[in-house]
Design an enzyme around this catalytic site. Structure first.
Site, mmCIF file in Angstrom:
data_model
loop_
_atom_site.group_PDB
_atom_site.id
_atom_site.type_symbol
_atom_site.label_atom_id
_atom_site.label_comp_id
_atom_site.label_asym_id
_atom_site.label_seq_id
_atom_site.Cartn_x
_atom_site.Cartn_y
_atom_site.Cartn_z
ATOM 1 N N SER A 131 0.877 -1.184 0.000
ATOM 2 C CA SER A 131 0.000 0.000 0.000
ATOM 3 C C SER A 131 0.905 1.222 0.000
ATOM 4 O O SER A 131 1.512 1.542 1.027
ATOM 5 C CB SER A 131 -0.860 0.032 1.261
ATOM 6 O OG SER A 131 -1.598 -1.145 1.406
ATOM 7 N N LYS B 37 -7.175 1.757 -2.616
ATOM 8 C CA LYS B 37 -6.750 1.372 -1.262
ATOM 9 C C LYS B 37 -6.832 2.572 -0.306
ATOM 10 O O LYS B 37 -7.239 2.434 0.853
ATOM 11 C CB LYS B 37 -5.321 0.806 -1.313
ATOM 12 C CG LYS B 37 -4.709 0.461 0.022
ATOM 13 C CD LYS B 37 -5.370 -0.715 0.717
ATOM 14 C CE LYS B 37 -4.731 -0.953 2.082
ATOM 15 N NZ LYS B 37 -5.372 -2.028 2.832
ATOM 16 N N LYS C 221 0.539 5.914 8.191
ATOM 17 C CA LYS C 221 1.213 5.920 6.879
ATOM 18 C C LYS C 221 0.191 6.049 5.744
ATOM 19 O O LYS C 221 0.334 6.858 4.836
ATOM 20 C CB LYS C 221 2.026 4.623 6.770
ATOM 21 C CG LYS C 221 2.774 4.405 5.490
ATOM 22 C CD LYS C 221 2.068 3.516 4.493
ATOM 23 C CE LYS C 221 1.834 2.107 4.935
ATOM 24 N NZ LYS C 221 1.234 1.263 3.909
HETATM 25 P P1 NAD Z 1 5.921 -5.799 7.342
HETATM 26 O O1 NAD Z 1 6.686 -4.627 7.855
HETATM 27 O O2 NAD Z 1 5.541 -6.906 8.267
HETATM 28 O O3 NAD Z 1 6.722 -6.460 6.102
HETATM 29 C C1 NAD Z 1 7.479 -5.731 5.166
HETATM 30 C C2 NAD Z 1 8.758 -6.505 4.859
HETATM 31 O O4 NAD Z 1 9.519 -5.783 3.875
HETATM 32 C C3 NAD Z 1 9.678 -6.659 6.079
HETATM 33 O O5 NAD Z 1 9.926 -8.026 6.331
HETATM 34 C C4 NAD Z 1 10.955 -5.901 5.678
HETATM 35 O O6 NAD Z 1 12.131 -6.526 6.169
HETATM 36 C C5 NAD Z 1 10.896 -5.954 4.168
HETATM 37 N N1 NAD Z 1 11.663 -4.894 3.499
HETATM 38 C C6 NAD Z 1 11.688 -3.562 3.815
HETATM 39 N N2 NAD Z 1 12.470 -2.896 2.933
HETATM 40 C C7 NAD Z 1 12.951 -3.825 2.063
HETATM 41 C C8 NAD Z 1 13.799 -3.742 0.915
HETATM 42 N N3 NAD Z 1 14.304 -2.568 0.493
HETATM 43 N N4 NAD Z 1 14.071 -4.878 0.236
HETATM 44 C C9 NAD Z 1 13.560 -6.084 0.655
HETATM 45 N N5 NAD Z 1 12.760 -6.220 1.738
HETATM 46 C C10 NAD Z 1 12.448 -5.093 2.427
HETATM 47 O O7 NAD Z 1 4.608 -5.171 6.653
HETATM 48 P P2 NAD Z 1 3.234 -5.943 6.313
HETATM 49 O O8 NAD Z 1 2.296 -5.847 7.459
HETATM 50 O O9 NAD Z 1 3.553 -7.256 5.681
HETATM 51 O O10 NAD Z 1 2.642 -4.927 5.205
HETATM 52 C C11 NAD Z 1 3.137 -4.869 3.876
HETATM 53 C C12 NAD Z 1 2.250 -3.907 3.095
HETATM 54 O O11 NAD Z 1 0.901 -4.404 3.089
HETATM 55 C C13 NAD Z 1 2.182 -2.484 3.708
HETATM 56 O O12 NAD Z 1 2.143 -1.540 2.678
HETATM 57 C C14 NAD Z 1 0.875 -2.507 4.486
HETATM 58 O O13 NAD Z 1 0.292 -1.217 4.638
HETATM 59 C C15 NAD Z 1 0.019 -3.407 3.610
HETATM 60 N N6 NAD Z 1 -1.071 -4.082 4.323
HETATM 61 C C16 NAD Z 1 -0.889 -4.603 5.566
HETATM 62 C C17 NAD Z 1 -1.941 -5.227 6.231
HETATM 63 C C18 NAD Z 1 -1.778 -5.789 7.622
HETATM 64 O O14 NAD Z 1 -2.811 -6.086 8.269
HETATM 65 N N7 NAD Z 1 -0.576 -5.954 8.120
HETATM 66 C C19 NAD Z 1 -3.196 -5.317 5.598
HETATM 67 C C20 NAD Z 1 -3.352 -4.825 4.311
HETATM 68 C C21 NAD Z 1 -2.271 -4.200 3.674
#
Ligand code: NAD
Length: 293
Positions: A94, A169, A237
Site C-alpha cells: 500500500s 486502497k 502511513k
Molecule cells: P511488514 O513490515 O511486516 O513487512 C514488510 C517486509 O519488507 C519486512 O519483512 C521488511 O524486512 C521488508 N523490506 C523492507 N524494505 C525492504 C527492501 N528494500 N528490500 C527487501 N525487503 C524489504 O509489513 P506488512 O504488514 O507485511 O505490510 C506490507 C504492506 O501491506 C504495507 O504496505 C501494508 O500497509 C500493507 N497491508 C498490511 C496489512 C496488515 O494487516 N498488516 C493489511 C493490508 C495491507
C-alpha cells in the site's frame, strides 16, 4: 516460470506460502527478515533484490511504503539492475499512487510491465488466501497474472490504470479509519450514559449503522484487546498518503485530517503498535470512561 517474491513480513510471508502451495516455483528475498521456512518449502532463496530479478519471470513486492518500494525496485542492488524485458512486476504494497506511477514509468523504459495491486483483509485473509486485491494497470497484463493473484485473494478487481489500485486502497483506508472513529465516539457516549455497550452493539449491528468494521472491532474493544491486526502506525502511513494525494489533486479531506490527528495523539501516548481499534482509547480519555464488557 519463476515468481520472485520480495518482502516477507506479516503479509508477504503467508502470501508467498500460498503460491508455493499452489505449485508455483518461487524465488524469495527480504532485506531484514529470514526466510528459511520458505526455502524449506521448496522456494529458492535470493541474495538481493537484484538477484531475485535476474531469476524471475514475474516479480511480486510486498513492502511497507513508497520509499521501500522505490529502493527495492529502482535503488542500488535493486530489481531494475537485472530485470529482463517482458517481465511483469506486481507491487502489492500500500503506497502513494504517485510512487506507483513513478516506478511503473521507470520499468516501462526497460520493457517491463507494472501493476499496482494493494490488498485489504489483513493477516488472517493473507493466510487463508482470501484477500481483496485492487489492481491498477493494463488489462492484458492483468489477465496474464490474474491466476497468480487468485491464489492469494478471493476478489481480484482491475480498477483502472497504474496508480488506481492504490487510489482505491486509500479510499478503503479512509473509510475504515473514519468508521472506527465514529464507532468509538458513539460507544463512549453510550457507556458514559450508563447503557451497556454490549447491548448497544447487539441492538444496532443489524441496522443501517452496522458495518464490517463494527463487527470486527467492537468485540475487540469490549475485550480490551488491542493486539494488531493492523497497527496504528501503518494507518498513519496510509492516511498521510491519502492527505498528500488529496492535497496534490485539490480534493480536501477534512474528516481524514481530523482522524489523522487522533492517530498522532495515540502514537504520542505510546499506542502506535496497537491495533487501530485502539482509536477508542482517544475518546475514552476525553470522556473518562472505558468501553468494556
Ligand atoms: P511488514 O513490515 O511486516 O513487512 C514488510 C517486509 O519488507 C519486512 O519483512 C521488511 O524486512 C521488508 N523490506 C523492507 N524494505 C525492504 C527492501 N528494500 N528490500 C527487501 N525487503 C524489504 O509489513 P506488512 O504488514 O507485511 O505490510 C506490507 C504492506 O501491506 C504495507 O504496505 C501494508 O500497509 C500493507 N497491508 C498490511 C496489512 C496488515 O494487516 N498488516 C493489511 C493490508 C495491507
Amino acid at each position: 516460470m519463476t515468481i520472485g517474491f520480495i518482502g516477507l513480513g506479516i503479509m508477504g510471508r503467508p502470501m508467498a506460502k500460498n503460491l508455493i502451495k499452489a505449485g508455483y516455483q518461487l524465488a524469495v528475498y527480504d532485506k531484514f527478515a529470514k526466510f528459511d521456512d520458505l526455502t524449506a518449502l521448496g522456494a529458492a532463496g535470493g541474495s538481493s533484490n537484484r538477484d531475485i530479478a535476474a531469476k524471475s519471470d514475474v516479480i511480486i513486492t510486498m513492502l511497507p511504503n513508497s520509499p521501500h518500494v522505490k529502493e527495492a525496485v529502482l535503488g542500488q542492488e535493486g530489481v531494475i539492475e537485472s530485470i529482463k524485458p517482458g517481465t511483469i512486476l506486481v507491487d502489492m504494497s500500500s503506497i502513494a499512487p504517485a510512487a506507483s506511477q513513478e516506478v511503473g514509468a521507470a520499468l516501462k523504459e526497460k520493457g517491463v510491465a507494472f501493476l499496482d495491486a494493494p490488498v485489504s483483509g489483513g493477516e488472517p485473509k493473507a493466510i487463508d488466501g482470501t484477500l481483496a486485491i485492487m489492481v491498477g494497470g493494463d488489462k492484458a497484463v492483468f489477465e496474464k497474472v490474474k491466476p497468480i493473484l487468485e491464489k492469494m485473494g478471493s476478489s481480484v478487481i482491475l480498477v483502472g490504470d497504474v496508480g488506481s489500485g492504490n487510489v482505491t486502497k486509500l479510499a478503503n483506508q479512509i473509510i475504515v479509519a473514519l468508521n472506527i472513529a465514529a464507532v468509538s465516539e458513539a460507544f463512549v457516549l453510550a457507556t458514559k450514559a450508563g447503557v451497556n455497550p454490549q447491548a448497544v452493539f447487539d441492538a444496532i449491528k443489524g441496522g443501517l449503522a452496522g458495518s464490517t468494521v463494527m463487527n470486527a472491532k467492537v468485540p475487540m474493544i469490549l475485550d480490551g484487546n488491542f493486539k494488531p491486526g493492523f497497527r496504528i502506525e501503518l494507518h498513519i502511513k496510509d492516511l498521510q498518503n491519502a492527505l498528500d494525494t488529496a492535497h496534490n489533486l485539490g480534493a480536501p479531506i477534512p474528516l481524514t485530517a481530523s482522524v489523522m490527528e487522533t492517530l498522532q495523539g495515540l502514537k504520542t501516548d505510546g499506542y502506535g503498535q496497537n491495533d487501530h481499534s485502539a482509536i477508542v482509547r482517544f475518546y475514552e480519555k476525553l470522556a473518562g470512561v472505558e468501553v468494556r464488557k
